[in-house]
Design a protein around this motif. Structure first.
Motif, PDB file in Angstrom:
ATOM      1  N   ALA A 253       2.703  36.887 -55.910  1.00  0.00           N
ATOM      2  CA  ALA A 253       2.129  37.691 -56.985  1.00  0.00           C
ATOM      3  C   ALA A 253       1.700  39.067 -56.475  1.00  0.00           C
ATOM      4  O   ALA A 253       1.893  40.086 -57.152  1.00  0.00           O
ATOM      5  CB  ALA A 253       0.944  36.962 -57.606  1.00  0.00           C
ATOM      6  N   CYS A 257       3.251  42.647 -57.781  1.00  0.00           N
ATOM      7  CA  CYS A 257       2.415  43.729 -58.319  1.00  0.00           C
ATOM      8  C   CYS A 257       2.656  45.023 -57.546  1.00  0.00           C
ATOM      9  O   CYS A 257       2.766  46.114 -58.133  1.00  0.00           O
ATOM     10  CB  CYS A 257       0.933  43.347 -58.242  1.00  0.00           C
ATOM     11  SG  CYS A 257       0.428  42.038 -59.373  1.00  0.00           S
ATOM     12  N   PHE A 289       0.874  38.504 -63.324  1.00  0.00           N
ATOM     13  CA  PHE A 289       0.865  38.263 -61.882  1.00  0.00           C
ATOM     14  C   PHE A 289      -0.532  38.438 -61.292  1.00  0.00           C
ATOM     15  O   PHE A 289      -0.895  37.767 -60.318  1.00  0.00           O
ATOM     16  CB  PHE A 289       1.856  39.180 -61.170  1.00  0.00           C
ATOM     17  CG  PHE A 289       3.214  38.551 -60.962  1.00  0.00           C
ATOM     18  CD1 PHE A 289       3.328  37.282 -60.417  1.00  0.00           C
ATOM     19  CD2 PHE A 289       4.373  39.224 -61.313  1.00  0.00           C
ATOM     20  CE1 PHE A 289       4.569  36.697 -60.212  1.00  0.00           C
ATOM     21  CE2 PHE A 289       5.618  38.646 -61.122  1.00  0.00           C
ATOM     22  CZ  PHE A 289       5.715  37.377 -60.567  1.00  0.00           C
ATOM     23  N   GLU A 290      -1.315  39.346 -61.864  1.00  0.00           N
ATOM     24  CA  GLU A 290      -2.686  39.499 -61.369  1.00  0.00           C
ATOM     25  C   GLU A 290      -3.506  38.233 -61.637  1.00  0.00           C
ATOM     26  O   GLU A 290      -4.302  37.795 -60.797  1.00  0.00           O
ATOM     27  CB  GLU A 290      -3.331  40.715 -62.028  1.00  0.00           C
ATOM     28  CG  GLU A 290      -2.744  42.029 -61.543  1.00  0.00           C
ATOM     29  CD  GLU A 290      -3.239  43.239 -62.310  1.00  0.00           C
ATOM     30  OE1 GLU A 290      -2.905  44.371 -61.903  1.00  0.00           O
ATOM     31  OE2 GLU A 290      -3.956  43.068 -63.325  1.00  0.00           O
ATOM     32  N   ILE A 292      -2.184  35.204 -62.046  1.00  0.00           N
ATOM     33  CA  ILE A 292      -1.618  34.174 -61.165  1.00  0.00           C
ATOM     34  C   ILE A 292      -2.243  34.292 -59.780  1.00  0.00           C
ATOM     35  O   ILE A 292      -2.617  33.294 -59.159  1.00  0.00           O
ATOM     36  CB  ILE A 292      -0.083  34.307 -61.090  1.00  0.00           C
ATOM     37  CG1 ILE A 292       0.551  33.872 -62.420  1.00  0.00           C
ATOM     38  CG2 ILE A 292       0.487  33.485 -59.929  1.00  0.00           C
ATOM     39  CD1 ILE A 292       2.018  34.208 -62.535  1.00  0.00           C
ATOM     40  N   ARG A 293      -2.379  35.533 -59.306  1.00  0.00           N
ATOM     41  CA  ARG A 293      -2.989  35.754 -57.987  1.00  0.00           C
ATOM     42  C   ARG A 293      -4.434  35.248 -57.960  1.00  0.00           C
ATOM     43  O   ARG A 293      -4.843  34.542 -57.039  1.00  0.00           O
ATOM     44  CB  ARG A 293      -2.936  37.240 -57.641  1.00  0.00           C
ATOM     45  CG  ARG A 293      -3.457  37.592 -56.257  1.00  0.00           C
ATOM     46  CD  ARG A 293      -3.189  39.063 -55.962  1.00  0.00           C
ATOM     47  NE  ARG A 293      -3.829  39.932 -56.927  1.00  0.00           N
ATOM     48  CZ  ARG A 293      -3.453  41.185 -57.175  1.00  0.00           C
ATOM     49  NH1 ARG A 293      -2.419  41.702 -56.537  1.00  0.00           N
ATOM     50  NH2 ARG A 293      -4.098  41.924 -58.046  1.00  0.00           N
ATOM     51  N   CYS A 338       0.443  28.292 -63.525  1.00  0.00           N
ATOM     52  CA  CYS A 338       0.839  29.393 -62.647  1.00  0.00           C
ATOM     53  C   CYS A 338       2.296  29.262 -62.214  1.00  0.00           C
ATOM     54  O   CYS A 338       3.034  30.255 -62.150  1.00  0.00           O
ATOM     55  CB  CYS A 338      -0.076  29.444 -61.423  1.00  0.00           C
ATOM     56  SG  CYS A 338      -1.758  30.000 -61.766  1.00  0.00           S
ATOM     57  N   THR A 342       5.194  31.991 -63.196  1.00  0.00           N
ATOM     58  CA  THR A 342       5.925  32.651 -62.115  1.00  0.00           C
ATOM     59  C   THR A 342       7.428  32.444 -62.276  1.00  0.00           C
ATOM     60  O   THR A 342       8.215  33.393 -62.132  1.00  0.00           O
ATOM     61  CB  THR A 342       5.464  32.123 -60.750  1.00  0.00           C
ATOM     62  OG1 THR A 342       4.041  32.276 -60.625  1.00  0.00           O
ATOM     63  CG2 THR A 342       6.133  32.884 -59.617  1.00  0.00           C
TER      64      THR A 342
END
Length: 448
Positions: A253, A257, A289-290, A292-293, A338, A342
């Motif tokens: 992730a 980004c 993605f933020e 998910i991170r 997640c 992804t």
């Protein structure tokens, strides 16, 4: 209703505090509590504690409750303490005193241990499936873009030529290592604690091998004290496996980004996976993605949370262990979410195919030139110095024609071997054995 209740009532505030979130969290365990009860009473029948004419009636009613769970309609009533009490209450409402017989030879201690293990192995199967879906997407992208070069970095400085084939494939192979953790967690989970009762066994002549086989476990937790000591240990080990997957997701992730930002512009995320700004009309933020991170980093804290709850407890059951459910049970949903997000984005991600044509990346080919000179006979250190001086003097001319042939390099990704490795690991889970056992148990309860 409380399974331990006698001739007095507990203070309502004490009840609220001790029950905690069990009524909410035990919904996760409901259908597994029913499955365990079906196996348990089948065993009780074999040792004469459930009559032959009672068993089919009890199994049929438990199957009806199981179907309620499957439909998402199972509810733990306000004055009922937990899932075990609710299932037993539903049985006694339907069948009278016959329903009160199902608890012989077990305790809520081994009952919740069993429920947690059945739930966890089912959730691990789903995590494995979602991990495989992401793995397939990554490997497909690696093959699709295996000839598209990109910068490789060390210290966030441009270092050597890499490729999108390598980048996508690296995360695919990372998931194969994560899968080994999941496999170990699954094997540790797939052992039967039922029959350990409160942690010291039972004077009834229980047939623990029978319930082990009926529920599709690989083996049982043989020592009844250890079976109880496994509470918390199982969750911690599974949490470490989940954290391993989450670590791969978090790193991926972050890369996505970074590479999506205008300063890099290596990849383009699907527009439906970005969000805008309330005042900047040009913004397309990589919020998915933020998140998910962040969620993956949160999941990486799970093993420590479980450890700190159960770490200094001696053998035997303690109510502290109840709190583990609050952090453990919902974690599977977060990880699967997640993984799904992804995989969705990777499938739709676009890459730029001319990145290294920019002169700012000329120096990235310096190692290629050093190696070319060394292969032609110049000592490596002399070649290294010559190319370094050429770069400083501004006379270095890069040769962008890359020829890497060794295993795992730009020209030889070994994706077929990575794929074979992953599939061999997944085959070793033997999910079909569990599925067949559970199907047979449920079939035995079908109304005639």
């Amino acid at each position: 209703m409380k399974l331990w209740e006698k001739n007095y009532s507990i203070n309502k505030e004490i009840e609220r505090f001790t029950v905690g979130r069990d009524r909410e969290l035990d919904i996760y365990l409901a259908k597994y509590d029913v499955l365990g009860s079906m196996a348990h009473i089948t065993m009780l029948n074999s040792i004469g504690l459930i009559a032959d004419d009672e068993l089919p009636v009890l199994l049929a009613e438990l199957r009806r409750i199981y179907d309620i769970c499957e439909k998402g309609e199972f509810v733990i009533e306000d004055d009922i303490e937990d899932v075990h009490s609710q299932v037993e209450l539903m049985l006694t409402r339907a069948l009278g005193d016959m329903g009160k017989k199902i608890h012989s030879g077990r305790s809520r201690n081994d009952q919740v241990l069993l429920d947690l293990k059945l739930f966890t192995r089912a959730q691990l199967k789903e995590v494995v499936e979602e991990t495989m879906s992401l793995f397939d997407e990554l490997l497909a992208k690696s093959e699709e873009y295996k000839n598209v070069l990109m910068p490789g970095y060390t210290h966030l400085q441009v270092a050597m030529p890499s490729s999108f084939g390598l980048w996508f494939g690296a995360y695919a192979e990372s998931l194969t290592d994560d899968m080994l953790f999941l496999q170990a967690a699954y094997r540790l989970t797939n052992r039967n604690p039922l029959g350990s009762a409160a942690g010291y066994g039972s004077s009834f002549p229980l047939n623990r091998q029978m319930t082990t086989d009926l529920l599709g476990f690989d083996s049982m937790n043989y020592n009844v004290v250890y079976a109880q000591m496994g509470r918390g240990k199982m969750e911690r080990n599974v949490a470490f496996a989940m954290a391993s997957v989450a670590g791969t997701l978090a790193k991926l992730a972050f890369d996505a980004c970074l590479f999506n930002s205008q300063n890099f512009s290596f990849v383009k995320l699907p527009k439906e996976c970005t969000t805008g700004s309330s005042i900047m009309p040009h913004k397309k933020n990589p919020d998915v993605f933020e998140l998910i991170r962040a969620k993956s980093n949160k999941l990486q804290a799970l093993p420590q949370q479980v450890t700190l709850i159960m770490n200094n407890l001696p053998c035997g059951y303690f109510r502290d262990l109840q709190i583990i459910k609050e952090v453990f049970l919902p974690a599977f949903g977060e990880l699967k979410d997640c993984l799904q997000m992804t995989a969705y984005i990777i499938n739709r991600m676009e890459v730029r195919d001319n990145i290294l044509q920019n002169s700012m990346y000329d120096a990235i080919f310096s190692v290629e030139e050093v190696n070319r000179l060394a292969a032609a006979g110049m000592p490596f250190r002399d070649a290294y110095k010559k190319v370094g001086l050429d770069i400083e003097a501004g006379t270095f001319k890069p040769d962008r024609d890359i020829h890497h042939t060794h295993e795992g390099s730009i020209g030889n990704l070994c994706n077929d071997r990575i794929d074979s490795l992953m599939r061999s690991i997944v085959e070793e889970f033997r999910f079909c054995r569990v599925e067949e056992a559970e199907k047979a148990l449920l079939s035995s309860a079908e109304r005639k």
